[in-house]
Structure formats: C-alpha cells, structure tokens
Write a protein that holds these residues in place. Structure first.
Motif, PDB file in Angstrom:
ATOM      1  N   GLN A 152     -32.453  56.771  15.259  1.00 21.78           N
ATOM      2  CA  GLN A 152     -31.976  55.395  15.087  1.00 21.78           C
ATOM      3  C   GLN A 152     -33.031  54.529  14.414  1.00 21.78           C
ATOM      4  OE1 GLN A 152     -29.775  53.797  18.360  1.00 21.78           O
ATOM      5  NE2 GLN A 152     -29.725  51.729  17.518  1.00 21.78           N
ATOM      6  N   LEU A 153     -34.283  54.777  14.756  1.00 18.12           N
ATOM      7  CA  LEU A 153     -35.371  54.016  14.124  1.00 18.12           C
ATOM      8  C   LEU A 153     -35.393  54.246  12.610  1.00 18.12           C
ATOM      9  CD1 LEU A 153     -37.928  52.251  14.229  1.00 18.12           C
ATOM     10  CD2 LEU A 153     -39.228  54.354  14.665  1.00 18.12           C
ATOM     11  N   LEU A 154     -35.266  55.513  12.195  1.00 15.11           N
ATOM     12  CA  LEU A 154     -35.281  55.808  10.764  1.00 15.11           C
ATOM     13  C   LEU A 154     -34.084  55.157  10.060  1.00 15.11           C
ATOM     14  CD1 LEU A 154     -36.430  59.553  10.822  1.00 15.11           C
ATOM     15  CD2 LEU A 154     -37.809  57.502  10.452  1.00 15.11           C
ATOM     16  N   HIS A 155     -32.931  55.127  10.734  1.00 10.21           N
ATOM     17  CA  HIS A 155     -31.775  54.438  10.163  1.00 10.21           C
ATOM     18  C   HIS A 155     -32.019  52.939  10.080  1.00 10.21           C
ATOM     19  CE1 HIS A 155     -29.561  58.245  10.757  1.00 10.21           C
ATOM     20  NE2 HIS A 155     -28.842  57.786   9.742  1.00 10.21           N
ATOM     21  N   GLU A 156     -32.561  52.385  11.158  1.00  9.45           N
ATOM     22  CA  GLU A 156     -32.879  50.950  11.212  1.00  9.45           C
ATOM     23  C   GLU A 156     -33.797  50.545  10.052  1.00  9.45           C
ATOM     24  OE1 GLU A 156     -32.094  47.513  13.437  1.00  9.45           O
ATOM     25  OE2 GLU A 156     -31.491  49.535  13.991  1.00  9.45           O
ATOM     26  N   LEU A 157     -34.721  51.432   9.720  1.00  7.05           N
ATOM     27  CA  LEU A 157     -35.677  51.155   8.644  1.00  7.05           C
ATOM     28  C   LEU A 157     -35.075  51.444   7.260  1.00  7.05           C
ATOM     29  CD1 LEU A 157     -38.925  52.660  10.216  1.00  7.05           C
ATOM     30  CD2 LEU A 157     -38.534  50.250   9.659  1.00  7.05           C
ATOM     31  N   GLY A 158     -33.862  52.027   7.257  1.00  4.26           N
ATOM     32  CA  GLY A 158     -33.211  52.333   5.986  1.00  4.26           C
ATOM     33  C   GLY A 158     -33.842  53.505   5.254  1.00  4.26           C
ATOM     34  N   ILE A 159     -34.489  54.416   5.985  1.00  3.26           N
ATOM     35  CA  ILE A 159     -35.160  55.538   5.320  1.00  3.26           C
ATOM     36  C   ILE A 159     -34.656  56.886   5.825  1.00  3.26           C
ATOM     37  CG2 ILE A 159     -37.253  54.214   4.850  1.00  3.26           C
ATOM     38  CD1 ILE A 159     -38.569  55.419   7.221  1.00  3.26           C
ATOM     39  N   ALA A 160     -33.512  56.876   6.507  1.00  2.96           N
ATOM     40  CA  ALA A 160     -33.003  58.130   7.072  1.00  2.96           C
ATOM     41  C   ALA A 160     -32.524  59.080   5.966  1.00  2.96           C
ATOM     42  CB  ALA A 160     -31.871  57.846   8.058  1.00  2.96           C
ATOM     43  N   GLU A 161     -32.065  58.489   4.847  1.00  2.00           N
ATOM     44  CA  GLU A 161     -31.602  59.270   3.694  1.00  2.00           C
ATOM     45  C   GLU A 161     -32.714  60.212   3.219  1.00  2.00           C
ATOM     46  OE1 GLU A 161     -28.441  59.957   1.034  1.00  2.00           O
ATOM     47  OE2 GLU A 161     -28.513  58.552   2.712  1.00  2.00           O
ATOM     48  N   GLY A 162     -32.410  61.510   3.114  1.00  2.00           N
ATOM     49  CA  GLY A 162     -33.427  62.435   2.599  1.00  2.00           C
ATOM     50  C   GLY A 162     -34.436  62.878   3.645  1.00  2.00           C
ATOM     51  N   VAL A 163     -34.300  62.397   4.876  1.00  2.00           N
ATOM     52  CA  VAL A 163     -35.185  62.849   5.956  1.00  2.00           C
ATOM     53  C   VAL A 163     -34.376  63.782   6.861  1.00  2.00           C
ATOM     54  CG1 VAL A 163     -36.594  62.147   7.939  1.00  2.00           C
ATOM     55  CG2 VAL A 163     -36.551  60.727   5.882  1.00  2.00           C
ATOM     56  N   THR A 164     -34.930  64.964   7.141  1.00  2.00           N
ATOM     57  CA  THR A 164     -34.214  65.954   7.945  1.00  2.00           C
ATOM     58  C   THR A 164     -34.940  66.183   9.268  1.00  2.00           C
ATOM     59  OG1 THR A 164     -34.123  67.097   5.829  1.00  2.00           O
ATOM     60  CG2 THR A 164     -33.011  68.155   7.659  1.00  2.00           C
ATOM     61  N   LEU A 165     -34.168  66.251  10.345  1.00  2.00           N
ATOM     62  CA  LEU A 165     -34.742  66.632  11.634  1.00  2.00           C
ATOM     63  C   LEU A 165     -34.766  68.152  11.722  1.00  2.00           C
ATOM     64  CD1 LEU A 165     -35.613  66.576  14.590  1.00  2.00           C
ATOM     65  CD2 LEU A 165     -33.273  65.931  15.213  1.00  2.00           C
ATOM     66  N   GLN A 166     -35.968  68.722  11.740  1.00  2.00           N
ATOM     67  CA  GLN A 166     -36.132  70.167  11.901  1.00  2.00           C
ATOM     68  C   GLN A 166     -36.517  70.437  13.341  1.00  2.00           C
ATOM     69  OE1 GLN A 166     -38.746  71.822   8.993  1.00  2.00           O
ATOM     70  NE2 GLN A 166     -37.491  71.096   7.290  1.00  2.00           N
ATOM     71  N   LEU A 167     -35.781  71.359  13.941  1.00  2.00           N
ATOM     72  CA  LEU A 167     -35.895  71.568  15.378  1.00  2.00           C
ATOM     73  C   LEU A 167     -36.212  73.020  15.668  1.00  2.00           C
ATOM     74  CD1 LEU A 167     -35.207  69.907  17.992  1.00  2.00           C
ATOM     75  CD2 LEU A 167     -32.913  70.878  17.820  1.00  2.00           C
ATOM     76  N   ASN A 168     -37.054  73.250  16.674  1.00  2.00           N
ATOM     77  CA  ASN A 168     -37.319  74.619  17.103  1.00  2.00           C
ATOM     78  C   ASN A 168     -37.563  74.621  18.601  1.00  2.00           C
ATOM     79  OD1 ASN A 168     -37.615  77.366  16.750  1.00  2.00           O
ATOM     80  ND2 ASN A 168     -39.766  77.263  16.126  1.00  2.00           N
ATOM     81  N   THR A 169     -37.559  75.800  19.185  1.00  2.00           N
ATOM     82  CA  THR A 169     -38.007  75.924  20.560  1.00  2.00           C
ATOM     83  C   THR A 169     -39.217  76.842  20.578  1.00  2.00           C
ATOM     84  OG1 THR A 169     -37.501  76.672  22.795  1.00  2.00           O
ATOM     85  CG2 THR A 169     -36.334  77.789  20.992  1.00  2.00           C
ATOM     86  N   LEU A 170     -40.176  76.501  21.404  1.00  2.00           N
ATOM     87  CA  LEU A 170     -41.353  77.361  21.583  1.00  2.00           C
ATOM     88  C   LEU A 170     -41.261  78.084  22.925  1.00  2.00           C
ATOM     89  CD1 LEU A 170     -44.006  74.842  20.225  1.00  2.00           C
ATOM     90  CD2 LEU A 170     -42.822  76.660  18.993  1.00  2.00           C
TER      91      LEU A 170
END
Ligand code: ATP
Ligand code: MG
Length: 443
Positions: A152-170
């Motif tokens: 939500q913060l990245l959307h609020e800042l208007g920079i979510a476009e082109g940013v990907t959440l990469q997720l893993n488990t350790l």
C-alpha cells in the motif's frame, strides 16, 4: 592572512536540500500516513548501540558485520557501533524496556543508518531507511499484514508500477539444516569454479552463495537445489498461509526460489520488492521473518517479522514533487510600512496562513519573489495604505486588487484561498482558533 581551508564533506554522506528534500519528505509523510492506517506505533531509538547488539544478531560472517560497520571505542573504552540496520536495535529495546508486555507489538521507525560501503548512485555511507516490525507474532497473518502495508505504501507513493514483490521461504530450522546439507554437497562439486568470497561462504553460510552477484558463481548458484524438496510440512503450511493471505488481501507476488537475505537471522518468509528502474541497486524494500533473533540477544524465544526500505531509493523513483507554496507575501514600501508589516506578518501566521515578507528591491522585484514562491496573494503596505489603516490585497491568481482593513486581511485571504481551492497549509490543524485574528487587538 593565512587561507583557511573549508573541511570537505565525508565521502558517502549527503546534504539533502531542495527537490531532494521534498522527495524525502514525501516518502516519510506517506510512510507515517500508511502506518497509521495499519495501526503501527512509532518508536525512535539511539543511532548507536553496544557492538554486540549487531554482531550477535546479524551474524559475524555477513557483509554488514564483517566489513561494513562503523565500530569505535568511546572515551570510556566501550565498543560502540553506529547502527547499520534497525531490526537488531528494535529487538534490543523490546528486551531491555520490557515491551514483552505489549506483544504482539507493531512498530515503525525511520532515520539514518551507517555502512562503510563503496559510495555510488543509490548507495551511501550514511543512508536512510523506513522500517516496520511485528514482534511477538508467530502467525503468518503478521507476515501478510506487513506485506500489505509495504504494498500500500508503494501504491500511495505512486511507484508500485514496475515494482515486483518477490517471495521465498527459508523454512524452519529442520528445513534449513537439510537444505543446507544439499547446498553444500552441490557447491562442493564446483569448488574449483566458485569465487573466493563464495568459498568462504561455503564453509560459513552456504545459502548466501545463492545471492552472489559474482558472474563466476551465477550458473552454479542457479543450478543449486531448491528448498521446496526439503520443506517440512509445518514450514510448507506456513508458507502456503502467507501466499493465500496475500492473494486474499489482493497483494501481487511472485516466487523467487533463489531469494535469500544478506543477514543470518531470517527464517520462513523472505521477500524483496524489486524494480528494474534503478540499475544494479534494484531492491527498494526487503525483509522477512526473524524467529531466533531475539534469542541470539539473550531473550526468550520470540517470533518476529519485519521489513526496511531505503528512503533514497524510494525517493529516486518518485515523480517530481510539487514545490512548497505559500499563501501570501507582504510587500512593505517605506519605513512606517515595514514596522506595520512586522505586526501583520505575525498576526497572519498565527491565523494559520503561510506568509513571507518581501523586503528587497523595487515593487516589481518584490512581486517577482511572490510569484517565485507561488504565493496566491500579495499584501502591499505603502504610505497611502498606512495613512488609511488598510492594506492593498492583490489576488495574484485572478489579478484583482482590493483595499482591506488591516484586521480583515486574514479573512480576505482565507476567503480567496477557499474560492481558488488552494491553501498552503491544507490538512493542518490550527493551533489558534479560526477567529483568532478577529480577537487580536491590532495596535
Ligand atoms: P544491497 O544488496 O543493495 O547491498 P542489502 O541487502 O545490504 O542491499 P538491506 O540490509 O536489506 O540491504 O537494507 C534494505 C534496503 O536499504 C535496501 O534494499 C536498500 O534500499 C537500502 N540500502 C541498503 N544499503 C544502502 C546504502 N549503502 N545506501 C543506500 N541505501 C541502502
Ligand atoms: Mg548491502
């Protein structure tokens, strides 16, 4: 006379001003806004700690501890370190301040951090992060909440476009041990081809070879076994709850089985928000679960999860921020007017208007200053006005001008701002009541 040399700024530090300052402020404002939406409390902590706070928790073999910390002995002979990250200090405070009583505790902080790195674009020796932590919550819901906050913060800042959440488990401890053994077996087969750094990692922390940026390591790291085959059913279930929760909360993510974090304390969830817009410095926000960290600081077994984001990197992604504007400029012409202007200026500011004074040059120059500051009004005080006890209030947006009694200037400007739908201080609560101006005795 001997020439005095001006001391140079320290390499890798910044003097943040103008457009950059506004970008910074925008990031911090949005962060404070969103953390309130998610009911996180703010804490402020010291910039230096006992060196052990970082050495024990982050891990002696990590880049941060082994070569990036600003560690020094103070005058009392204690070893202190300028904080290179927030999580260890937050956990130290959690333990030493007895905050266990508030668990689960949702906290944010922000401020400067220090790492002795080679300065380059987006990489400094004093840099800044915003940081969010949930301490004392073992449930995957805490991971989901933190990720939704970040998203939500990245959307609020208007920079979510082109940013990907990469997720893993350790995984959990059992998973990690089994996977570690498999990784060591794999890397041992390629001992001769690995970089020197990775040979050291192979003995101390083989998972970090997966993260290596050295081209000699890349192919070998990419061919290494995935964690999935080694996940215990508990660890698998945990990860599934996180991904299901993200889907339910509408947060987009992708799996990156190669993602490991640079610090030793991570367990289960690990993640990065990555962009291709910043070249090599592409990670804008990163974190994960750190069950085990608090024990390494001598506390009871306590789960925790959190993230941090570089303010500089977020600021670089922002669109050009709007310059700060003011509501009015006072233009006094002559000595009597200048004396009167001091009172009027103080009154208007107490009335909640953003006002500056234009002292210098002829009328044209002073009005140019008003324009440069994007003021909506110019309040002109000359000998004529003083004689009549009025000011000439010029609306710089529609060009109209009106003579107004001195104690009605504030209301006149307020009315004009409302008409034009703009006010420099919109959204601020006034210290003084709205009728303050009317009640103030003018001299
Ligand atoms: P990197 O791989 O870029 O060195 P890191 O893994 O060391 O990053 P973290 O410790 O996870 O970084 O810190 C989180 C974020 O803080 C980074 O994603 C980045 O945005 C920012 N950051 C880290 N080091 C610096 C630095 N020296 N200057 C500016 N920002 C930084
Ligand atoms: Mg680093």
């Amino acid at each position: 006379m001997a020439r005095i040399e001006t001391p140079r700024p320290i390499r890798g530090t910044q003097d943040i001003f103008g457009d950059e300052q506004r970008r910074f402020a925008r990031v911090l404002e949005a962060f404070d806004h969103v953390r309130r939406l998610y009911a996180f409390q703010r804490v402020d902590l010291p910039v230096f700690e006992d060196t052990q706070v970082f050495a024990r928790s982050i891990g002696e073999t990590t880049d941060v501890v082994s070569k990036e910390m600003y560690t020094f002995e103070d005058r009392g002979g204690d070893s202190l370190t300028l904080r290179p990250e927030f999580t260890a200090g937050v956990c130290r405070a959690y333990l030493t301040q007895g905050w266990q009583q508030y668990a689960p505790l949702k906290l944010v902080t922000s401020g400067p951090l220090f790492r002795y790195e080679r300065p380059q674009k987006g990489r400094y020796r004093q840099f800044h992060q915003i940081d969010a932590e949930v301490i004392g919550a073992a449930e995957p819901a805490a991971d989901v909440e933190l990720l939704a906050f970040a998203d939500q913060l990245l959307h609020e800042l208007g920079i979510a476009e082109g940013v990907t959440l990469q997720l893993n488990t350790l995984g959990d401890a059992e998973t990690r041990d089994a996977w570690r053994a498999a990784l060591v077996a794999h890397f041992e087969q390629h001992r001769g081809e690995l970089s020197e750094d990775s040979l050291v990692r192979l003995d101390k922390n083989p998972m970090r070879i997966l993260d290596s940026k050295d081209p000699r390591d890349r192919a070998i790291a990419d061919a290494a076994p995935d964690i999935d085959a080694y996940l215990t059913s508990e660890a698998g279930t945990f990860f599934e709850k996180v991904t299901k929760g993200l889907d339910a909360a509408g947060v987009a993510w992708t799996r990156n089985g190669r993602l490991v974090r640079g610090l030793d304390y991570y367990r289960h969830t690990a993640f990065e928000f990555v962009t291709d817009r910043l070249g090599a410095q592409g990670t804008v926000l990163a974190g994960g679960r750190y069950d085990g960290l608090i024990e390494s600081l001598g506390g009871p077994a306590t789960p925790g999860v959190g993230w941090a984001a570089g303010v500089e990197r977020l600021a670089m992604l922002l669109a050009e921020p709007k310059a700060e504007r003011i509501d009015a400029v006072i233009v006094p012409m002559g000595e009597a007017a200048e004396a009167q202007a001091v009172t009027l200026l103080a009154d208007l500011r107490r009335f909640g208007l953003a006002v500056d004074m234009a002292y210098k040059g002829n009328m044209k120059r002073r009005l140019a200053k008003a324009n440069a500051m994007d003021a909506a009004f110019a309040v002109i005080l000359g000998d004529d006005e003083i004689a009549k006890g009025v000011a000439s209030v010029k609306d710089l947006i529609d060009g109209t001008q009106q003579e107004v009694e001195l104690d009605a200037v504030g209301d006149q400007i307020r009315g004009g701002l409302a008409r034009h739908g703009r006010g420099a201080m919109e959204g601020w609560t006034l210290f003084a009541p709205a009728d303050f101006f009317a009640d103030t005795p003018s001299q």
